[in-house]
Design a protein around this motif. Sequence first.
Motif, PDB file in Angstrom:
ATOM      1  N   LEU A 284       0.722  -1.029  -0.063  1.00 51.02           N
ATOM      2  CA  LEU A 284      -0.005  -0.007  -0.069  1.00 51.02           C
ATOM      3  C   LEU A 284       0.931   1.227  -0.093  1.00 51.02           C
ATOM      4  CD1 LEU A 284      -2.891  -0.905   2.365  1.00 51.02           C
ATOM      5  CD2 LEU A 284      -3.212  -0.268   0.243  1.00 51.02           C
ATOM      6  N   SER A 285       1.980   1.320   0.759  1.00 52.67           N
ATOM      7  CA  SER A 285       2.518   2.511   0.869  1.00 52.67           C
ATOM      8  C   SER A 285       3.712   2.609  -0.257  1.00 52.67           C
ATOM      9  CB  SER A 285       3.459   2.536   2.054  1.00 52.67           C
ATOM     10  OG  SER A 285       4.459   1.485   2.258  1.00 52.67           O
ATOM     11  N   ALA A 286       3.683   1.665  -0.885  1.00 54.75           N
ATOM     12  CA  ALA A 286       4.728   1.658  -2.289  1.00 54.75           C
ATOM     13  C   ALA A 286       3.774   2.134  -3.541  1.00 54.75           C
ATOM     14  CB  ALA A 286       5.304   0.413  -2.512  1.00 54.75           C
ATOM     15  N   ASP A 287       2.241   1.743  -3.465  1.00 56.39           N
ATOM     16  CA  ASP A 287       1.342   2.264  -4.562  1.00 56.39           C
ATOM     17  C   ASP A 287       0.787   3.420  -4.233  1.00 56.39           C
ATOM     18  OD1 ASP A 287       1.901  -0.118  -5.621  1.00 56.39           O
ATOM     19  OD2 ASP A 287       0.298  -1.157  -5.156  1.00 56.39           O
ATOM     20  N   MET A 288       1.082   4.245  -3.205  1.00 56.10           N
ATOM     21  CA  MET A 288       0.537   5.435  -2.990  1.00 56.10           C
ATOM     22  C   MET A 288       1.382   6.581  -3.250  1.00 56.10           C
ATOM     23  SD  MET A 288      -2.629   5.232  -0.517  1.00 56.10           S
ATOM     24  CE  MET A 288      -2.950   3.664   0.230  1.00 56.10           C
ATOM     25  N   ARG A 289       1.092   7.751  -3.369  1.00 59.39           N
ATOM     26  CA  ARG A 289       1.978   8.855  -3.910  1.00 59.39           C
ATOM     27  C   ARG A 289       1.933   9.782  -2.669  1.00 59.39           C
ATOM     28  NH1 ARG A 289       1.272  11.603  -9.415  1.00 59.39           N
ATOM     29  NH2 ARG A 289       2.430  13.234  -9.484  1.00 59.39           N
TER      30      ARG A 289
ATOM     31  N   LEU B 131       4.882   7.097  -0.688  1.00 55.65           N
ATOM     32  CA  LEU B 131       4.585   7.046   0.823  1.00 55.65           C
ATOM     33  C   LEU B 131       5.797   6.293   1.424  1.00 55.65           C
ATOM     34  CD1 LEU B 131       0.972   6.626   1.725  1.00 55.65           C
ATOM     35  CD2 LEU B 131       2.298   8.923   1.277  1.00 55.65           C
ATOM     36  N   ALA B 132       6.070   5.267   0.731  1.00 57.34           N
ATOM     37  CA  ALA B 132       7.295   4.478   1.570  1.00 57.34           C
ATOM     38  C   ALA B 132       8.834   4.962   1.581  1.00 57.34           C
ATOM     39  CB  ALA B 132       7.316   3.022   0.796  1.00 57.34           C
ATOM     40  N   ASP B 133       8.972   5.792   0.386  1.00 59.09           N
ATOM     41  CA  ASP B 133      10.106   6.366   0.416  1.00 59.09           C
ATOM     42  C   ASP B 133      10.468   7.873   0.929  1.00 59.09           C
ATOM     43  OD1 ASP B 133      11.073   4.323  -1.182  1.00 59.09           O
ATOM     44  OD2 ASP B 133      10.655   5.174  -3.210  1.00 59.09           O
ATOM     45  N   SER B 134       9.063   8.556   1.172  1.00 62.53           N
ATOM     46  CA  SER B 134       8.975   9.823   1.515  1.00 62.53           C
ATOM     47  C   SER B 134       9.321  10.005   2.980  1.00 62.53           C
ATOM     48  CB  SER B 134       7.752  10.643   1.107  1.00 62.53           C
ATOM     49  OG  SER B 134       7.821  11.762   1.546  1.00 62.53           O
ATOM     50  N   ASN B 135       9.939  10.977   3.334  1.00 64.88           N
ATOM     51  CA  ASN B 135      10.022  11.484   4.658  1.00 64.88           C
ATOM     52  C   ASN B 135       9.601  12.577   5.101  1.00 64.88           C
ATOM     53  OD1 ASN B 135      11.750   9.433   6.125  1.00 64.88           O
ATOM     54  ND2 ASN B 135      13.538  10.308   5.158  1.00 64.88           N
TER      55      ASN B 135
END
Lengths: 156, 177
Positions: free
Chosen positions: A36-41, A50-54
């Motif tokens: 989910l966190s990889a598929d959402m912006r 979301l996964a990459d963002s701080n």
Amino acid sequence: MLRFFIIALLSITSVYAAIDTYEFKDKDKELRFHKLSADMRCPKCQNQNLADSNAAIATDLKQKIYLMLEADKSDVEIVDYMVERYGDFVLYEPRFNAQNAVLWLGPGVLLLLGLITIIWLTRRRDNKNDENSESRPELDAKQQKQLQQVLNKGKK
Amino acid sequence: MPRLLLFIPLALFIALSFFLWKGLSIDPRKLPSALIDKPFPEFQVAALLQPERMLSKADFVGKPVLVNVWATWCPSCRQEHEQLLRIAQDNKIDIIGLNYKDERAAATNWLRQLGNPYLFNIYDEAGMLGLDLGVYGAPETYLLDAQGVVRHRHVGVVTAQTWVELQAMIQALGVKQ
């Protein structure tokens, strides 16, 4: 030297561990969380998920996903929750709707138009070729005779 | 084949160039709010300056208001503060503050030092009301109509120009009702 490397490697893993602070009892939920966190912006830093963002908002949204997963919400419910607040923009794979129908269907329509044009052009060319060869009007016996006479006249 | 048909590729190219050129002037950070024409989310959150007072939607529904999302950690919020004070002075519309993921002491200090343009402030410490509202950073400003429905979202600093545009929208709201 080797010892130095080992220490360096160990310290790297500990840094990664510090980032991943969500703990799941259920392995399946953890996988869904990552999906989910990889598929959402992230709405703030737009080219990251979301996964990459701080960004603060990305952290909040991840926290929300985590809480919703722990509350046994389904993936669809979680995605709907996000879309309700942040619009289709949060989805990296947008859903089909009236606004983006052109984008979804456009390529297919263009391909179809291209095929129709090619078929139309080749058909037309075939017809033209036919006219040049076979469809030339045949002469009947009387006309053949006349033709012979005309040709022979020239010889005399 | 009519000669004019030969110009179709050129026409398509010009149309494509026009859209690409138009795309250059679009700010990708200006997202439409998903909440436009939807009611402001229900909430039950403490006030910033009076921690014992619980605020809810009922506190501002009834007339059009501006909801301004701000925080002391946000430099652009300081930049727009002057303009907010001027809007408050114009006395055409009330501004509700949504103090977003901030510290109470710092925010209280800010209002004391720079002046307070807000009718009251919602103290959204965890940012959960902001999340319901689709906030993704401060400052953001929302225009609500008398029914508490979100009519417009402005992302970024409120300038004198923004205020002119907002006034036109507020007037349009007044005419409709």
